[in-house]
Every structure is written in C-alpha cells, then in structure tokens.
Design a protein around this motif. Structure first.
Motif, short mmCIF file in Angstrom:
data_model
loop_
_atom_site.label_atom_id
_atom_site.label_comp_id
_atom_site.label_asym_id
_atom_site.label_seq_id
_atom_site.Cartn_x
_atom_site.Cartn_y
_atom_site.Cartn_z
N UNK A 126 -4.08 -9.73 3.73
CA UNK A 126 -2.71 -10.04 4.53
C UNK A 126 -1.37 -9.03 4.00
N UNK A 127 -0.40 -8.50 5.19
CA UNK A 127 0.24 -7.65 5.24
C UNK A 127 1.10 -8.01 3.73
N UNK A 128 1.49 -9.11 3.53
CA UNK A 128 2.13 -9.25 2.50
C UNK A 128 2.03 -9.81 1.15
N UNK A 129 0.44 -9.41 0.87
CA UNK A 129 0.19 -8.59 -0.14
C UNK A 129 0.35 -7.54 -0.80
N UNK A 130 0.25 -6.32 0.26
CA UNK A 130 1.20 -5.33 0.11
C UNK A 130 2.22 -4.96 -0.03
N UNK A 131 3.33 -5.56 0.76
CA UNK A 131 4.40 -5.84 0.03
C UNK A 131 5.04 -6.37 -1.32
N UNK A 132 4.36 -6.93 -1.21
CA UNK A 132 4.34 -7.49 -2.31
C UNK A 132 4.22 -6.54 -3.77
N UNK A 133 3.35 -6.30 -3.96
CA UNK A 133 2.75 -5.22 -4.45
C UNK A 133 3.47 -4.22 -4.39
N UNK A 134 4.12 -3.79 -3.66
CA UNK A 134 5.01 -2.10 -3.42
C UNK A 134 6.24 -2.63 -3.66
N UNK A 135 6.65 -4.40 -4.06
CA UNK A 135 8.32 -4.21 -4.10
C UNK A 135 8.57 -4.11 -3.24
N UNK A 136 8.92 -4.22 -1.93
CA UNK A 136 10.44 -4.34 -1.19
C UNK A 136 11.98 -4.71 -1.39
N UNK A 137 11.82 -3.65 -1.12
CA UNK A 137 13.67 -3.43 -1.30
C UNK A 137 14.61 -4.37 -0.55
N UNK A 138 15.78 -4.90 -1.10
CA UNK A 138 16.84 -4.80 -0.53
C UNK A 138 16.77 -4.82 0.63
N UNK A 139 17.53 -4.70 1.74
CA UNK A 139 18.32 -4.48 2.57
C UNK A 139 17.32 -4.17 3.57
N UNK A 140 15.95 -3.90 3.66
CA UNK A 140 14.87 -3.33 4.53
C UNK A 140 14.54 -4.62 5.83
N UNK A 141 14.26 -4.06 6.61
CA UNK A 141 14.09 -5.18 8.22
C UNK A 141 13.81 -4.72 9.24
N UNK A 142 13.05 -3.31 8.92
CA UNK A 142 11.43 -2.62 9.63
C UNK A 142 11.01 -1.96 9.03
N UNK A 143 9.94 -2.13 9.74
CA UNK A 143 8.48 -1.90 9.19
C UNK A 143 7.54 -0.41 10.49
N UNK A 144 7.65 0.17 10.05
CA UNK A 144 6.60 1.53 10.62
C UNK A 144 6.01 2.03 10.67
N UNK A 145 4.84 2.12 11.77
CA UNK A 145 3.45 2.64 10.62
C UNK A 145 3.01 3.17 11.81
N UNK A 146 1.91 4.27 10.77
CA UNK A 146 1.89 5.95 11.32
C UNK A 146 0.18 5.74 11.99
N UNK A 147 0.02 6.60 12.03
CA UNK A 147 -1.62 6.46 12.16
C UNK A 147 -2.52 7.91 12.61
N UNK A 148 -3.66 7.76 12.06
CA UNK A 148 -3.92 9.84 12.20
C UNK A 148 -3.55 10.27 12.87
N UNK A 149 -3.80 9.72 14.51
CA UNK A 149 -3.81 10.58 16.51
C UNK A 149 -2.46 10.81 16.21
N UNK A 150 -1.80 10.56 14.96
CA UNK A 150 0.03 11.00 15.57
C UNK A 150 1.05 9.12 16.23
#
Ligand SMILES: Nc1nc2c(c(=O)[nH]1)N[C@H]1C(S)=C(S)[C@@H](COP(=O)(O)O)O[C@H]1N2
Ligand SMILES: [Mo]
Length: 299
Positions: free
Chosen positions: A189-213
C-alpha cells in the motif's frame, strides 16, 4: 482566454522544451498564429493522425515542421462531439519561462458503479511504452521514496517483497477508452511507504519517475487511497517486464497513465509539476468517474 506557455522539462528528451496550451475559443488557427509569434517561424503540417478516445472524443495529432528553424512542433487538438475542447502544442524552445500555475481540484468520487463514462470493456491490457521498454537489472534496481519527507527510503526488490502487502481486485481504465475488468493486483500500500518515509506537512502532490524516463503526477489524497498500491504482482504472478517489473504504482480510480511502470522514484512535493502526459494536456488528477481526461483550459 488565449494561449500560454509553460516550460516542460519532462519532454526534453524528445527535443521539446515548452508546451503551449490555448483556450478552445482560440481555435486551431489562433493557436498556430500564437506559436508563429513565439518562434518567429511558419508552421507546415507534415504528419497528421487521428485517434478516437472512447465514443465522444477525437484526438487529432499534427506534427508541424518549422520553416527556417530546426525541429518540429507537435500539436494535439481534442474534440468532444465535434467541438474543439482542448488544444496543446509541444514546441522546441521558449523565450522566457512563465510560472507553472497551481491547479485546484475539488474532491472527487473514488468508487463508482459499472463501467465509467466513455469506457468500453476489453479482455486484456494493451501494452504501452511511449519511451520504449527499459533494460532492468533487478539486482541493482532501487526504489527511492523521497522529496518532502523526513527519511528518504531506498528499497530494493526483496525489501518490497518483505513489506506488508495488500490484494486489490479492480478494473483498469486507459484514457484511450479501454477498460480491463477485475484485475487482481498485489503490492505494498502506498500509505505504508508514506508512513515509513514521514511525509511532511504541506505536501499535496506525488510525482513518480520510471526507468524509461516516464513521469506522472498524482494528488496526494488520491495517492494515499486505501486501495492504491506499489504493485508487484498481477493476477497472481510477478509483473512481467512489459507490464513494468519490478514495480508500478496503481490507483484504481485514476486513469492508467497515472500508473508508471518500471518505477524508480516516488517524490512527495508541495507544488504541482507536470509529468509526461500532463505536459501534453492530460489532466492533473485523471479521475475516471469524473472523466477527467484533459486539463481544462480556462484562462
Ligand atoms: N513507464 C511507462 N509507464 C506507463 C506507460 C508508459 O508508456 N511508460 N503508459 C501508461 C498508460 S497510458 C497506460 S494505460 C498503462 C498501460 O499499462 P499496460 O502497458 O500494463 O497495459 O501504463 C501506463 N504506464
Ligand atoms: Mo493509457
């Protein structure tokens, strides 16, 4: 009203540096006139193709060669029921970058009944790789979770396999109009990753990057949906190479272009930034139940 230019770093690899978007009332001719003014060059259509997107939309892609300049401009004209609805062109250079506007999105449904508007069911996935299929060495592959977080995570494939996982059975919707029913997905679950990393106050967007660019952007609240996953398995088997092995993001109520394959980086951000398709006029959020296919151009 009229046209505006935004820098588009994610298109750099393809030789474009900016995207021009125009309000529909500008019309095709008005938009081309604007680009002529910006580039100081005449445009000659060299290739044209049309693609139906669902029943109502027609996407016309035109490649223009620039008279007296190196490079091309690539335009997309989207018609809904025959009426021009959105218009964007990728162009090779910008005079002076203008600020990226921050879209505001009201809340949107995450679940719906049956097949979403404008979609039809098909039996199987159509495989897409706009930037080609990258070579992946899973022993060296790392998924980085970073940006505005307290701790940057660097996860290898075995790390992901050992994390709590969840199975979700859901339909998969591509903005070009096809939907695959009842796909069984398993992943972290993406939530698990968000909790483990400790997303900061004020974050509103998530960008993902892939190996192909490839890149794409997702509003934080959609990214943190209960059923949103970093997918590791489809229908009981590890992702195949062409479907994004080792991992891809998936948010069930967003169109498939938000599901970056061959994932390498998840970045939490305060400010909005276009990804690959967003810089070509596709929607900031892409909710399938609201049929958010294209950005609305209101200025
Ligand atoms: N890296 C990468 N991810 C991508 C794409 C792509 O071209 N490259 N295409 C997107 C689009 S538009 C869709 S609909 C889905 C398609 O998934 P599939 O190739 O598994 O059918 O992948 C998305 N993720
Ligand atoms: Mo798609």
């Amino acid at each position: 009203m009229g046209c505006r230019i935004r820098p588009a770093p994610s298109l750099g690899k393809r030789g474009f540096s900016a995207v021009v978007t125009c309000s529909p009332d500008t019309g095709v001719e008005g938009a081309l006139e604007f680009i002529r003014g910006v580039l100081g060059s005449n445009l000659v259509a060299v290739r044209e193709e049309e693609e139906r997107i669902g029943v109502n939309y027609l996407l016309r892609k035109v490649v223009y060669s620039l008279v007296g300049l190196d490079g091309v401009a690539e335009c997309r004209f989207v018609f809904r029921d025959g009426v021009l609805e959105s218009l964007s062109c990728a162009i090779p250079r910008v005079p002076a970058p203008t600020a990226v506007g921050e879209p505001t999105l009201s809340s949107a449904p995450r679940r719906g009944e049956g097949v979403p508007p404008g979609q039809r069911l098909v039996k199987d996935f159509i495989i897409y790789a706009v930037l080609g299929k990258p070579v992946i060495d899973v022993d060296r592959w790392v998924l980085e979770v970073g940006g505005e977080v307290e701790r940057v995570l660097r996860l290898r494939y075995p790390d992901l396999l050992s994390m709590p996982s969840k199975e979700v059975v859901t339909d998969f919707h591509c903005v070009t109009g096809w939907s695959v029913p009842s796909v069984r997905l398993r992943g972290v679950p993406t939530r698990v990753l968000a909790e483990l990393s400790g997303v900061m106050e004020g974050v509103r967007w998530v960008k993902t990057f892939s190996a192909d660019g490839y890149t794409t952007v997702i509003p934080l609240e959609d990214f943190l949906d209960d059923d949103a996953l970093v997918v590791l398995e489809i229908n009981g088997k590890p992702l195949s190479h062409e479907q994004g092995f080792p991992a891809r993001v998936f948010v069930p109520h967003l169109y498939g272009w938000k599901s970056g394959k061959w994932l390498t980086r998840i970045v939490f951000m305060r400010e909005y930034e276009d990804g690959y398709w967003e810089s070509l006029g596709y929607h900031e959020r892409g909710n399938v139940w609201l049929e958010e296919r294209f950005k609305s151009v209101t200025e």
